[in-house]
Design a protein around this motif. Structure first.
Motif, short mmCIF file in Angstrom:
data_model
loop_
_atom_site.label_atom_id
_atom_site.label_comp_id
_atom_site.label_asym_id
_atom_site.label_seq_id
_atom_site.Cartn_x
_atom_site.Cartn_y
_atom_site.Cartn_z
N VAL A 1 -119.84 -8.00 -19.47
CA VAL A 1 -119.84 -9.31 -20.30
C VAL A 1 -118.38 -10.48 -19.69
N PHE A 2 -117.70 -9.92 -18.92
CA PHE A 2 -116.65 -11.22 -18.46
C PHE A 2 -117.59 -11.91 -17.31
N PHE A 3 -118.71 -11.82 -16.90
CA PHE A 3 -119.06 -12.84 -16.13
C PHE A 3 -120.13 -13.33 -17.14
N ILE A 4 -120.73 -12.62 -17.99
CA ILE A 4 -121.57 -13.26 -18.96
C ILE A 4 -121.08 -14.53 -19.70
N GLY A 5 -120.04 -14.08 -20.30
CA GLY A 5 -119.04 -14.74 -21.08
C GLY A 5 -119.12 -15.61 -20.24
N GLY A 6 -117.83 -15.74 -19.20
CA GLY A 6 -117.82 -16.64 -18.57
C GLY A 6 -118.53 -17.80 -18.46
N THR A 7 -119.96 -17.61 -17.99
CA THR A 7 -120.12 -18.59 -16.86
C THR A 7 -120.80 -19.31 -18.08
N MET A 8 -121.84 -18.16 -19.36
CA MET A 8 -122.28 -19.19 -20.05
C MET A 8 -121.12 -20.08 -20.54
N PHE A 9 -119.90 -20.23 -20.91
CA PHE A 9 -118.67 -20.59 -21.32
C PHE A 9 -119.33 -21.99 -20.49
N ALA A 10 -118.84 -21.22 -18.94
CA ALA A 10 -119.90 -22.81 -18.48
C ALA A 10 -120.35 -24.07 -18.45
N VAL A 11 -121.19 -22.74 -18.70
CA VAL A 11 -122.39 -23.87 -18.64
C VAL A 11 -122.90 -24.38 -20.58
N CYS A 12 -121.74 -24.04 -21.39
CA CYS A 12 -121.73 -24.68 -22.55
C CYS A 12 -120.44 -25.94 -21.93
N GLN A 13 -120.40 -26.38 -21.06
CA GLN A 13 -118.89 -27.49 -20.94
C GLN A 13 -119.98 -28.62 -20.06
N ILE A 14 -121.18 -27.44 -20.18
CA ILE A 14 -121.79 -28.90 -19.72
C ILE A 14 -122.79 -30.13 -20.70
N GLU A 15 -122.09 -31.59 -20.17
CA GLU A 15 -123.05 -32.95 -21.04
C GLU A 15 -124.67 -32.49 -21.36
N GLY A 16 -124.59 -33.02 -22.57
CA GLY A 16 -125.86 -33.03 -23.01
C GLY A 16 -126.78 -31.70 -23.63
N ALA A 17 -125.70 -30.72 -23.33
CA ALA A 17 -126.13 -29.83 -24.01
C ALA A 17 -125.96 -29.06 -25.42
N GLY A 18 -125.51 -30.30 -25.77
CA GLY A 18 -125.24 -29.90 -27.49
C GLY A 18 -124.38 -28.61 -27.47
N LEU A 19 -123.66 -28.01 -26.47
CA LEU A 19 -122.74 -26.36 -26.54
C LEU A 19 -121.51 -26.40 -27.12
N GLY A 20 -121.11 -28.26 -27.31
CA GLY A 20 -119.04 -28.47 -27.17
C GLY A 20 -118.40 -27.37 -27.78
N ASP A 21 -119.26 -26.95 -28.75
CA ASP A 21 -118.30 -26.25 -29.95
C ASP A 21 -118.39 -25.06 -29.32
N VAL A 22 -118.67 -24.41 -28.34
CA VAL A 22 -118.75 -22.81 -27.85
C VAL A 22 -117.27 -22.54 -27.23
N ASN A 23 -116.26 -22.46 -28.33
CA ASN A 23 -115.67 -22.36 -27.92
C ASN A 23 -115.31 -20.38 -26.09
N LEU A 24 -114.54 -20.70 -25.60
CA LEU A 24 -114.58 -19.25 -24.70
C LEU A 24 -114.66 -18.19 -25.90
N LEU A 25 -113.83 -17.57 -26.23
CA LEU A 25 -113.81 -16.43 -27.36
C LEU A 25 -115.11 -16.36 -28.10
N SER A 26 -115.82 -17.58 -28.36
CA SER A 26 -116.82 -17.06 -29.24
C SER A 26 -118.03 -16.10 -27.89
N CYS A 27 -117.55 -17.20 -26.70
CA CYS A 27 -119.00 -16.89 -25.81
C CYS A 27 -118.63 -15.88 -24.85
N LEU A 28 -117.22 -15.07 -25.20
CA LEU A 28 -116.83 -13.46 -24.55
C LEU A 28 -117.71 -12.74 -25.64
N LEU A 29 -117.49 -12.54 -26.80
CA LEU A 29 -118.02 -11.84 -27.87
C LEU A 29 -118.78 -12.20 -27.71
#
Lengths: 216, 745
Positions: free
Chosen positions: B183-211
């Motif tokens: 959970v924490f690995f995937i959630g955390g890493t996905m959050f990091a991924v979402c921070q990448i520019e150009g992916a269009g995922l900027g609105d996904v916050n950490l809690l959503s990723c963890l969920l």
């Protein structure tokens, strides 16, 4: 408190470790237990075993105690029984219950299997003649059922008979009606328990640390 | 219907396939027609297929202007719409299952779950194409309340206890720590991924990723069962992966609700996190407690069911289902509750209920879980077509990739810790299979479906579906060749050997004894204590009658004999005798004794052969008589009273033993068979000389008069065979007293 207890015994420990495969800490713990059981004497006798309270409710207590005094389990190709054992013999008997280590060749694993099965065989073959006869097997089953009262006797006999039949069929295949199956030899025993995976089941955990003060 | 391409070599599959095609089309028409009927309200947009009847509004009564003729044939689909649809879906599922097994080539390569998903996709696609509206989606309520419990109950009731408890530590570590890590690995890493520019995922916050992480991390028991069932790997690996998939439910439930709450709140505090940890313990232990209570209740109830055998299976099912529902009421872990209930209930219930009820329970559970599983996979396929999808390359690709990576890392890391504590270590091959077997399935989908509607939800769902498809298709299809390639140990075919059972028990006591000598309270010591407590107190309360004192070895032995006897008779004369297909007989192992034990003269071999042939032939006759009695006797069956049932069971066991022994031509003392009937005293055994040889040739049934407990033997073997037929086809009005015959020696 994992330190070795008796310094004078140190070189012996290394010897024993090589012989039985235990680690030095484990030998230390077992030595402490040995001393506890024998009330600090040099040798253990049968009545020392009979003092262990937990062992009293074990249905095969007698066989377990006998196994410790059986020369065939001392890995010296001896026969017969002794009246008392020293620490080395105690350790050797215990070493039959060590788990196989992770990195073992197939051959070594096979040897471990044979050894453990040999121990079991010796436990069943009480008269040292190399075969488990029907009577001896019946005795085994009776002991197992000994806690269930009088009714165990007859059913035990039939169960043992059926089991013996199974062994005979597996080992001998076809027999003439007037042939007689003497008993389970060690080879038949091996064949019988081929699927039993005894090398992963007949193990107990030997502690590296000392917790003997908790229980008698 | 691409997947129903008939094979050329056989006639039957073609026919079945064609039939399935036709059926599918009819089904789709029905489904679409029903939808029309609903959506259109009362409009008459019904296909021409069905409009050959009269005015469809007839069920509204005769209130129209002009007088119509009395409707001979009316159409009223609304009335039965729901059950009709459900039945059609189930029928579709079952026919698909049937079809796959008839076409043999595919089922060897592709696991059933994949095929079912494909079928679901096709059905969903067809409905969408034909109708333009959406097919029914896998409703979460339907899934969690109706489809999932049968599978879990089946798994829990038949859980192999010994390997489970022996590896419980390992399983718990994988389930709890492994899932947390995921959970924490995937959630955390996905959050990091979402921070990448150009992916269009900027609105996904950490809690959503963890969920999202908490939804996607859990290994799914349905998928694991479906795939692992077909590859038959050894018990240890099976129980590790499967046990993990069952026990991680508690973690999933807690984390899911936790992150959902936090998402709503928007912020997390340390206190909340601590509460989360407490919640985990409450959820898991509470679930187990609820299951435990219901299990004890069920066991206790079954103690009194000796007069109402017919409803016995229902108790098992209802109590277990109530355990599940009760746990769900409090948001406790329903799966763990169900497992606990099944595990606790089973040994006591099995000692109490009749043999027929046991068979009923077994087959109903298998049946329900099979249907559920099929439906789940089909619905997964259908829902894939239905749901609005938001495809985001980055998100999906990274999700799949991270799932794999985190699983592998987690397993390797945890195994290195676990191996320090295990007696039998896990090898690299084992670790690989455990990692590879981490399949995701419908639970993840349903949890995702429960999220509140938003663009993010659709993106999540798409990713979840992709992961599920990936694991089920790619991992599911390749695991079998991989298992063969790596030469992983397979499940050994255990034949229920009495020797192995004896030695299992012997070993248990031996190891307990050695532990006592060693002086530390280990695994075996506690197990032994628990067994003794169980025997002394619990069994007396929960098991009826004398069965409560029956040692395990004896019940095992009786079960085996019964099984052998049943196999013998069911197979008829051409049956292969179980395992012992040799001519070794009792006299080969009995030590030669003075003649008093064997009063009969030696039979020559040819004579023996003759006798054996006669025996076999009689068995065959028996079988035919069986058939002619069956209908009549089955009807009597539910209403028979308990006493005859008891006698039947006892008779059957004895008969079984006799038949078995006859063919082995054993000369065996009579056994003591446990009955429920306290009035009958146990018979003492005596070795009777085999003077029945002559009587074997006499075919006429000899019915003796009714009397209780006649310990003295009467030699008649023929009637035993006839009785056997009657016994097994269920009892007629005859209450023949069992005779003690002895056999040819």
């Amino acid at each position: 408190m994992g330190a070795l207890q008796s310094l004078p015994g140190q070189p012996e420990y290394i010897d024993l470790a090589e012989k039985t495969g235990f680690s030095l800490e484990q030998i230390g713990v077992l030595h402490k237990r040995f001393k506890q059981l024998s009330h600090n004497e040099e040798t253990l006798r049968r009545d020392h075993f009979n003092e262990i309270p937990d062992l009293a409710c074990n249905p095969i207590r007698a066989q377990i105690v006998e196994a410790f005094f059986d020369r065939r389990n001392f890995r010296q190709n001896g026969e017969g029984t002794v009246q008392e054992i020293g620490f080395e013999e105690f350790l050797v008997v215990m070493s039959h219950f060590r788990p196989p280590s992770l990195h073992m060749t197939e051959e070594q694993r096979e040897n471990v299997r044979k050894e453990k099965l040999r121990f079991l065989f010796n436990m069943h073959d009480t008269d040292n003649d190399g075969t488990i006869t029907l009577e001896e097997y019946r005795h085994v089953v009776e002991e197992l059922l000994s806690r269930s009262g009088a009714l165990g006797k007859e059913t035990a006999k039939s169960i043992a008979d059926a089991a013996m039949l199974e062994v005979a069929s597996i080992s001998m295949g076809h027999m003439e009606p007037d042939e007689f199956y003497e008993g389970i030899t060690f080879e038949h025993f091996l064949k019988l328990l081929n699927e039993f995976e005894i090398e992963s089941r007949m193990n107990i955990r030997f502690l590296n640390m000392d917790t003997t003060t908790l229980c008698k | 219907m691409a997947d129903l391409r008939p094979s050329r070599s056989r006639f039957c599959p073609r026919l079945t396939a064609a039939f399935l095609c036709v059926f599918l089309l009819v089904f789709l028409h029905c489904a679409s027609a029903s939808r029309d009927a609903v959506s259109g309200g009362n409009d008459t947009g019904i296909r021409p297929v069905r409009s050959t009847q009269e005015d469809p509004h007839d069920h509204h009564g005769n209130s129209t202007e002009h007088k119509k003729a009395f409707p001979v044939l009316a159409f009223n689909f609304e009335h039965v719409r729901k059950p009709f649809e459900i039945s059609m879906w189930i029928l579709l599922a079952l026919l698909m299952k049937l079809g796959f097994h008839i076409i043999p080539r595919i089922s060897h390569v592709v696991p059933e779950s994949c095929l079912l998903i494909v079928v679901g996709l096709l059905v969903g696609g067809t409905i969408k194409a034909v109708e333009g509206t959406n097919a029914p989606v896998l409703d979460s309520k339907l899934f969690f309340l109706y489809l999932l419990p049968p599978i879990i109950l089946d798994a829990g009731y038949f859980l192999p206890i010994r390997p489970f408890t022996e590896n419980l530590g390992t399983i718990l570590v994988f389930a709890v720590l492994g899932t947390l890590w995921n959970v924490f690995f995937i959630g955390g890493t996905m959050f990091a991924v979402c921070q990448i520019e150009g992916a269009g995922l900027g609105d996904v916050n950490l809690l959503s990723c963890l969920l999202f992480g908490s939804i996607i991390s859990a290994v799914d028991p349905v998928a694991v069962l479906a795939v692992f069932e077909e590859i038959h790997i050894n018990e240890l690996l099976h129980i590790l992966v499967f046990g993990e998939s069952l026990l991680n439910d508690a973690v999933t439930v807690v984390l899911y609700h936790l992150f959902q709450e936090f998402s709503r709140e928007g912020s997390v505090s340390v206190g909340d996190a601590l509460l989360g940890v407490v919640c985990f313990f409450v959820v898991s232990l509470g679930g187990i407690l609820v299951g435990f209570i219901y299990g004890i209740l069920g066991a206790f109830t079954s103690r009194f069911t000796s007069h109402t055998r017919v409803i016995e299976p229902l108790f098992v099912f209802i109590y277990s289902y109530m355990a599940y529902l009760s746990a769900e009421v409090f948001h406790l872990s329903g799966i763990m509750s169900l497992i606990a209930c099944g595990v606790i209930m089973r040994p006591y219930v099995e000692a109490n209920i009749s043999h027929k009820s046991y068979t009923t329970v077994k087959y109903f559970l298998k049946m329900w879980s099979s249907v559920s599983e099929t439906l789940i996979f089909i619905f997964l396929g259908v829902s894939t077509v239905a749901g609005p999808h938001v495809w985001n390359w980055t998100f999906v690709v990274f999700t799949v990739f991270l799932c794999l990576v985190s699983r592998v890392l987690g397993v390797i890391g945890l195994t290195s810790i676990i191996n320090k504590f295990r007696i039998v270590k896990l090898t690299k091959k084992d670790q690989f299979i455990v990692a590879y077997g981490g399949l995701r399935g419908a639970i993840a989908f349903s949890l995702g479906f429960l999220l509140t509607d938003s663009k993010m939800k659709h993106m999540f769902l798409t990713a979840i579906i992709t992961v599920i498809f990936f694991t089920v298709f790619v991992q599911g299809m390749t695991i079998r060749p991989l298992v063969e390639l790596l030469a992983v140990k397979r499940k050994k075919e255990s034949k229920g050997s009495i020797n192995e059972e004896i030695h299992t028990q012997f070993l248990d006591h031996l190891l307990t004894g050695i532990e006592d000598v060693c002086g530390h309270y280990g695994h075996h010591h506690w197990k032994d204590k628990l067994n003794r407590f169980n025997k002394k107190y619990v069994k007396k309360w929960l098991i009826a009658g004398e069965r409560s004192t029956e040692p395990q070895l004896i019940s095992f032995y009786n079960k085996m004999e019964l099984k052998q006897a049943m196999m013998l008779v069911e197979g008829g004369s051409s049956a292969k005798l179980p395992t012992v297909m040799s001519s070794v007989s009792m006299q080969n192992i009995q030590p030669r004794e003075p003649p008093r034990r064997r009063a009969m003269p030696n039979i020559s071999k040819s004579r023996e052969e003759e006798i054996r042939k006669i025996l076999r032939a009689n068995l065959q006759n028996t079988r035919q008589r069986l058939r002619s009695y069956s209908r009549h006797d089955l009807m009597i069956d539910p209403f028979e009273d308990n006493v005859s049932e008891v006698r039947l069971r006892k008779q059957r066991v004895e008969m079984g033993r006799r038949v078995t022994l006859m063919s082995f031509h054993l000369c065996l003392p009579e056994h003591q068979v446990f009955t429920y009937d306290d009035t009958e005293s146990p018979r003492s055994a005596e070795m009777k000389p085999g003077s029945a040889a002559v009587q074997l040739l006499n075919e006429s049934p000899q019915r003796s008069d009714q009397s209780d407990a006649e310990p003295n033997a009467k030699q008649d073997d023929q009637e035993e065979q006839l009785k056997l037929s009657r016994c097994l086809s269920d009892p007629g009005p005859n209450q023949d007293q069992l005779e003690q015959g002895s056999l040819v020696s």
